[in-house]
Structures are given as C-alpha cells and as structure tokens.
Design a protein around this motif. Structure first.
Motif, PDB file in Angstrom:
ATOM      1  N   GLY A 157      55.150  62.715   4.260  1.00 54.39           N
ATOM      2  CA  GLY A 157      55.338  62.120   5.571  1.00 54.39           C
ATOM      3  C   GLY A 157      55.747  60.668   5.528  1.00 54.39           C
ATOM      4  O   GLY A 157      55.986  60.097   4.457  1.00 54.39           O
ATOM      5  N   GLY A 158      55.848  60.094   6.723  1.00 55.94           N
ATOM      6  CA  GLY A 158      56.203  58.688   6.864  1.00 55.94           C
ATOM      7  C   GLY A 158      55.263  58.005   7.836  1.00 55.94           C
ATOM      8  O   GLY A 158      54.582  58.668   8.631  1.00 55.94           O
ATOM      9  N   ASN A 192      53.466  63.606   9.487  1.00 56.36           N
ATOM     10  CA  ASN A 192      53.298  64.287   8.206  1.00 56.36           C
ATOM     11  C   ASN A 192      53.621  65.771   8.333  1.00 56.36           C
ATOM     12  O   ASN A 192      53.298  66.400   9.348  1.00 56.36           O
ATOM     13  CB  ASN A 192      51.860  64.140   7.698  1.00 56.36           C
ATOM     14  CG  ASN A 192      51.480  62.699   7.449  1.00 56.36           C
ATOM     15  OD1 ASN A 192      52.052  62.031   6.596  1.00 56.36           O
ATOM     16  ND2 ASN A 192      50.504  62.195   8.201  1.00 56.36           N
ATOM     17  N   TYR A 193      54.252  66.301   7.305  1.00 52.85           N
ATOM     18  CA  TYR A 193      54.435  67.752   7.182  1.00 52.85           C
ATOM     19  C   TYR A 193      53.382  68.239   6.208  1.00 52.85           C
ATOM     20  O   TYR A 193      53.349  67.816   5.051  1.00 52.85           O
ATOM     21  CB  TYR A 193      55.842  68.080   6.692  1.00 52.85           C
ATOM     22  CG  TYR A 193      56.041  69.546   6.359  1.00 52.85           C
ATOM     23  CD1 TYR A 193      55.983  70.518   7.359  1.00 52.85           C
ATOM     24  CD2 TYR A 193      56.281  69.956   5.046  1.00 52.85           C
ATOM     25  CE1 TYR A 193      56.171  71.857   7.059  1.00 52.85           C
ATOM     26  CE2 TYR A 193      56.468  71.289   4.739  1.00 52.85           C
ATOM     27  CZ  TYR A 193      56.412  72.243   5.744  1.00 52.85           C
ATOM     28  OH  TYR A 193      56.587  73.578   5.454  1.00 52.85           O
ATOM     29  N   SER A 231      52.145  67.095  11.650  1.00 49.05           N
ATOM     30  CA  SER A 231      50.940  66.384  12.076  1.00 49.05           C
ATOM     31  C   SER A 231      51.284  64.983  12.565  1.00 49.05           C
ATOM     32  O   SER A 231      51.918  64.203  11.851  1.00 49.05           O
ATOM     33  CB  SER A 231      49.950  66.310  10.904  1.00 49.05           C
ATOM     34  OG  SER A 231      48.753  65.683  11.291  1.00 49.05           O
ATOM     35  N   LEU A 232      50.868  64.668  13.794  1.00 51.54           N
ATOM     36  CA  LEU A 232      51.047  63.336  14.366  1.00 51.54           C
ATOM     37  C   LEU A 232      49.678  62.671  14.418  1.00 51.54           C
ATOM     38  O   LEU A 232      48.765  63.181  15.078  1.00 51.54           O
ATOM     39  CB  LEU A 232      51.622  63.432  15.785  1.00 51.54           C
ATOM     40  CG  LEU A 232      52.874  64.293  15.965  1.00 51.54           C
ATOM     41  CD1 LEU A 232      53.271  64.345  17.436  1.00 51.54           C
ATOM     42  CD2 LEU A 232      54.010  63.751  15.129  1.00 51.54           C
ATOM     43  N   SER A 233      49.521  61.579  13.720  1.00 55.91           N
ATOM     44  CA  SER A 233      48.213  60.934  13.662  1.00 55.91           C
ATOM     45  C   SER A 233      48.326  59.436  13.909  1.00 55.91           C
ATOM     46  O   SER A 233      49.391  58.842  13.730  1.00 55.91           O
ATOM     47  CB  SER A 233      47.544  61.188  12.307  1.00 55.91           C
ATOM     48  OG  SER A 233      48.351  60.711  11.245  1.00 55.91           O
ATOM     49  N   ILE A 234      47.230  58.851  14.325  1.00 53.70           N
ATOM     50  CA  ILE A 234      47.127  57.400  14.504  1.00 53.70           C
ATOM     51  C   ILE A 234      45.920  56.935  13.689  1.00 53.70           C
ATOM     52  O   ILE A 234      44.775  57.165  14.077  1.00 53.70           O
ATOM     53  CB  ILE A 234      46.948  57.015  15.985  1.00 53.70           C
ATOM     54  CG1 ILE A 234      48.095  57.584  16.827  1.00 53.70           C
ATOM     55  CG2 ILE A 234      46.891  55.502  16.132  1.00 53.70           C
ATOM     56  CD1 ILE A 234      47.953  57.324  18.308  1.00 53.70           C
ATOM     57  N   ASP A 293      48.111  68.452  15.377  1.00 56.31           N
ATOM     58  CA  ASP A 293      48.870  69.293  14.457  1.00 56.31           C
ATOM     59  C   ASP A 293      49.668  70.327  15.245  1.00 56.31           C
ATOM     60  O   ASP A 293      49.094  71.166  15.954  1.00 56.31           O
ATOM     61  CB  ASP A 293      47.936  70.002  13.478  1.00 56.31           C
ATOM     62  CG  ASP A 293      47.347  69.049  12.456  1.00 56.31           C
ATOM     63  OD1 ASP A 293      47.789  67.892  12.406  1.00 56.31           O
ATOM     64  OD2 ASP A 293      46.444  69.466  11.705  1.00 56.31           O
ATOM     65  N   ILE A 294      50.989  70.256  15.116  1.00 57.33           N
ATOM     66  CA  ILE A 294      51.895  71.180  15.808  1.00 57.33           C
ATOM     67  C   ILE A 294      52.308  72.265  14.823  1.00 57.33           C
ATOM     68  O   ILE A 294      52.891  71.977  13.772  1.00 57.33           O
ATOM     69  CB  ILE A 294      53.129  70.438  16.340  1.00 57.33           C
ATOM     70  CG1 ILE A 294      52.700  69.317  17.296  1.00 57.33           C
ATOM     71  CG2 ILE A 294      54.074  71.407  17.049  1.00 57.33           C
ATOM     72  CD1 ILE A 294      53.827  68.397  17.702  1.00 57.33           C
ATOM     73  N   LEU A 295      52.002  73.514  15.150  1.00 59.88           N
ATOM     74  CA  LEU A 295      52.280  74.624  14.248  1.00 59.88           C
ATOM     75  C   LEU A 295      53.784  74.880  14.160  1.00 59.88           C
ATOM     76  O   LEU A 295      54.447  75.105  15.169  1.00 59.88           O
ATOM     77  CB  LEU A 295      51.562  75.885  14.733  1.00 59.88           C
ATOM     78  CG  LEU A 295      51.657  77.103  13.815  1.00 59.88           C
ATOM     79  CD1 LEU A 295      50.926  76.853  12.500  1.00 59.88           C
ATOM     80  CD2 LEU A 295      51.086  78.344  14.505  1.00 59.88           C
TER      81      LEU A 295
END
Length: 205
Positions: free
Chosen positions: A52-53, A70-71, A104-107, A126-128
């Motif tokens: 991820g980045g 992130n993947y 996955s989108l996280s903060i 987390d987006i499936l």
C-alpha cells in the motif's frame, strides 16, 4: 466495479493528504507478510501479502496523522465444514481455504518516542474486492489496527501490526461443523490479521 472502488479510495486518500496545511507531509510505501485467520473456528493462519501507500502528515515532532490505502489478502486455511454428499445423503467433512481480498482505507495515529520507536493505531474500512466464500454475512468490514514500528533516519521502517475486524464475515448456517467438537464453529466469525513488513517515507521539498 473494481475501478470504481479504486477511484473512490484514491479520492478519499488524496483529500486527506491535502489537509497538511502548515504541517509537513511525506508520502510513502509499505508492504510485507500478511498472516490472517477467521475467529471462532478451527483453522490455520493464511500466509499472503499486503502492499500500500500512505501520506504522513506530521502535526508535531512526536505526533503524525497517516491516511493509508492498502491492498490486503486475508482469509483462513484448512477450514473444516460439514456437507451432505448428494450421492448417498451421508454427512461428510471437507477442508477449504477461504480467501478474502480487501482494499483497506485506514487513518493511523502515530506517536514517536526516542530516536525512532513508534506506536500506531487507528480505524480501518475494508472494502471487499474478491473472495471465494459461498455465503457471507457482510460485504465489507470495519476494523481497528494497532502496532509498533522502528523508523531509521533514512526513512526506512520495520513495522508489526495487528488488525481486528468487527463484522461477522461468514454465514454460520453454511460454514459449520458438528461432527467433532474440536472443529465447532461459533456464530460470530471476524477477521484477524497480523502484518510484518517494511515501509519507506520519501523526503519532500
């Protein structure tokens, strides 16, 4: 569908990156080994990878806010469940590897102590993207991430993280086993994920 999800994730990520204001901003990359399983059932950890980045927004010398994309490849190996043989009507047990791929989108909140030791924690959506489950309860997942890291002066860091999902990802009416108490399924099956890897922050002018 995948392109639309990726575009939405990218827009959210760069929107967070723009709030740097007077704080310093460093983009970066991360990746490594993902070890995951699903709770309340007898199964093995699934080894795979994550990549991820991120954008590190340094608010103070000791605190940074870090939005991430992130993947992550998760799931659980050797999941034993009952099924009825259609040929003779007898109940048998089959072993399956369950696969769940998430965007996955996280903060992350990052606190730095000493020369480079970091404590990290924050929520994740987390987006499936892909899975091989026959039946599931929830399409996506909400999780909490926590971990530690050590970052060197070069910007390279070693990271250890733990991510715990909150939503029930399996349909327990389908994924069940009652032939042996050692393999009994619970009714609340959530994602459990360990990450061991590295990250690198780029210097910006």
């Amino acid at each position: 569908m995948f392109k639309n999800k990726l575009a939405i994730a990218a827009l959210i990520f760069f929107a967070f990156a723009k709030i740097q204001a007077q704080a310093s901003f460093k983009p970066g990359l991360r990746g490594g080994l993902s070890l995951s399983t699903i709770s309340e059932m007898h199964a093995d950890y699934r080894p795979d990878f994550y990549i991820g980045g991120f954008g590190e927004i340094n608010i103070t010398k000791r605190y940074a806010l870090q939005p991430e994309i992130n993947y992550n490849r998760q799931g659980s190996n050797n999941v034993n469940r009952n099924y009825t043989d259609p040929d003779n009507g007898t109940e048998k047990v089959i072993s399956q590897d369950l696969k769940l791929d998430y965007l996955s989108l996280s903060i992350m909140n990052k606190f730095t102590f000493g020369p480079g030791f970091q404590v990290q924690f924050g929520p994740a959506l987390d987006i499936l993207l892909n899975d091989n489950l026959t039946f599931r309860k929830e399409q996506n997942d909400l999780a909490f991430v926590t971990g530690i890291a050590y970052r060197m002066p070069s910007g390279l860091a070693i990271e250890f993280r733990f991510k715990k999902g909150f939503l029930d990802v399996l349909d327990s009416d389908y994924y069940h086993n009652n032939s042996n108490s050692h393999y009994l399924f619970g009714d609340y099956n959530t994602n459990i994920n360990f990450q061991i890897g590295i990250s690198y922050s780029f210097e910006t002018k």
